[in-house]
Design a protein around this motif. Structure first.
Motif, short mmCIF file in Angstrom:
data_model
loop_
_atom_site.label_atom_id
_atom_site.label_comp_id
_atom_site.label_asym_id
_atom_site.label_seq_id
_atom_site.Cartn_x
_atom_site.Cartn_y
_atom_site.Cartn_z
N ASP A 101 0.45 -0.80 -0.04
CA ASP A 101 0.02 -0.36 -0.31
C ASP A 101 0.95 1.44 -0.25
O ASP A 101 0.29 1.93 -0.85
CB ASP A 101 -1.05 0.12 0.78
N GLU A 102 1.62 0.73 0.30
CA GLU A 102 2.99 2.36 0.65
C GLU A 102 3.09 2.40 -1.06
O GLU A 102 3.81 4.00 -0.98
CB GLU A 102 3.97 2.30 1.34
N LEU A 197 -1.12 15.18 1.78
CA LEU A 197 -1.00 14.19 0.54
C LEU A 197 -0.70 15.31 -0.33
O LEU A 197 0.01 15.64 -1.19
CB LEU A 197 -2.40 13.14 0.23
N LEU A 198 -1.46 16.32 -0.48
CA LEU A 198 -1.22 17.21 -1.39
C LEU A 198 -0.11 17.82 -1.20
O LEU A 198 0.39 18.15 -2.36
CB LEU A 198 -3.29 18.78 -0.78
N LYS A 199 0.52 18.23 -0.16
CA LYS A 199 1.36 18.94 -0.07
C LYS A 199 2.86 18.36 -0.23
O LYS A 199 3.80 18.70 -0.86
CB LYS A 199 1.40 19.35 1.30
N ASN A 227 9.59 9.38 -1.66
CA ASN A 227 8.84 11.09 -0.72
C ASN A 227 8.66 11.05 0.72
O ASN A 227 8.44 10.02 1.66
CB ASN A 227 7.44 10.52 -1.34
N LYS A 228 8.57 12.63 1.64
CA LYS A 228 9.24 12.60 2.40
C LYS A 228 8.14 11.65 3.99
O LYS A 228 8.38 11.69 4.92
CB LYS A 228 9.19 13.72 3.14
N LEU A 229 6.75 11.66 2.78
CA LEU A 229 6.01 11.04 3.22
C LEU A 229 5.29 9.91 3.46
O LEU A 229 4.99 9.37 5.17
CB LEU A 229 4.12 11.24 2.80
N ILE A 230 6.71 9.10 2.94
CA ILE A 230 7.02 7.84 2.89
C ILE A 230 8.90 8.08 3.43
O ILE A 230 8.96 7.39 2.76
CB ILE A 230 6.80 6.44 2.25
N TYR A 231 8.62 8.13 4.89
CA TYR A 231 10.23 8.58 5.30
C TYR A 231 10.84 7.71 5.40
O TYR A 231 12.26 7.61 5.04
CB TYR A 231 10.25 9.06 6.74
N LYS A 232 10.82 6.15 5.83
CA LYS A 232 11.16 4.85 5.24
C LYS A 232 11.80 4.76 3.89
O LYS A 232 12.83 3.57 3.57
CB LYS A 232 10.80 3.64 5.79
N TYR A 233 11.42 5.13 2.81
CA TYR A 233 11.70 5.09 1.43
C TYR A 233 12.63 5.81 0.72
O TYR A 233 12.90 6.89 0.99
CB TYR A 233 10.93 4.86 0.38
N SER A 234 14.19 5.70 0.50
CA SER A 234 14.87 6.56 -0.53
C SER A 234 15.57 5.85 -0.87
O SER A 234 15.34 4.35 -1.32
CB SER A 234 15.96 7.21 0.43
N LEU A 235 16.19 6.39 -2.68
CA LEU A 235 17.40 5.36 -3.04
C LEU A 235 18.48 4.89 -2.37
O LEU A 235 18.09 6.16 -1.82
CB LEU A 235 17.01 6.47 -4.28
#
Length: 235
Positions: A101-102, A197-199, A227-235
């Motif tokens: 879902d993330e 979400l909009l931000k 996206n910083k909204l899903i902070y645990k994901y990064s490249l």
């Protein structure tokens, strides 16, 4: 990437998009060669969806089954290659760094579609409607002018609107608040606020010409932006 006449999604699959992402991520991760994936895709459909349906590994069934893997940003291959490459976002899911879902939430925060030469974020359009009214249904989606769904048949309008709403529910961006005789109403989910979400929407900054020249691999890169909204994901 195409300049569409209206909002468009492949309608071969109508539900369980979070599970479909797992199907294609696992299949492409284990069998990146197209011929091997085609043969073995059925067992991943059975694993995550409970059934492979009529999928038998034939070229005809493959042609109508693999498209969501491209459309949802899981995998791509160049024109002359037989190898499917996983997107950075799909690799993160494969390594259990994010949930399905993330994955879909990041996808929607990054996803724009070129509709009638105008860049449209389907997520943004839905959120703007929800900002004005707390409960929406399929007819509210069909009425969004930037989606231009009036360009399509009545049945196709319903199919595309339902597909978008189902994907947003699978992302836990929306939730179903009522279902009566197959008719559903929706509100913002419990996981994210409309404002957050909009931000955190990412916009495409290139030109129409740039967008139309994008290859599948370029699309995967766009979809996979952190996206910083899903902070645990990064490249």
């Amino acid at each position: 990437m195409k300049n569409e006449d209206s909002l468009y999604f492949d309608i071969y699959r109508k539900a369980n998009f979070d599970k479909l992402i797992k199907v294609f991520t696992s299949a492409a991760g284990s069998f990146p060669v197209k011929a091997d994936m085609q043969i073995n895709l059925g067992k991943y459909l059975e694993l995550y969806l409970g059934t492979a349906g009529t999928y038998d590994g034939s070229q005809r069934k493959w042609q109508s089954t693999y498209t969501p893997g491209i459309e949802l940003g899981v995998m791509s291959k160049s024109e002359h290659s037989t190898i499917y490459e996983l997107s950075p976002l799909a690799k993160a899911l494969l390594k259990s760094e994010i949930t399905s879902d993330e994955y879909l939430t990041i996808y929607f925060l990054n996803f724009v579609q070129l509709i009638n030469s105008k860049f449209i974020s389907p997520l943004e359009e839905v959120l703007l409607v929800l900002s004005a009214q707390p409960i929406i249904d399929k007819e509210d989606i069909k009425a969004i002018s930037n989606f231009r769904l009036s360009q399509r048949t009545t049945d196709n309008q319903d199919q595309i609107a339902n597909s978008l709403l189902t994907r947003l529910v699978n992302a836990k961006i929306l939730k179903i608040v009522n279902e009566t005789r197959g008719s559903k109403t929706y509100s913002i989910g419990d996981k994210y606020s409309i404002d957050d979400l909009l931000k955190n929407l990412n916009k495409f900054n290139g030109s129409v010409s740039n967008y139309e020249k994008l290859e599948q691999s370029d699309f995967l890169a766009l979809i996979s932006q952190p996206n910083k909204l899903i902070y645990k994901y990064s490249l």
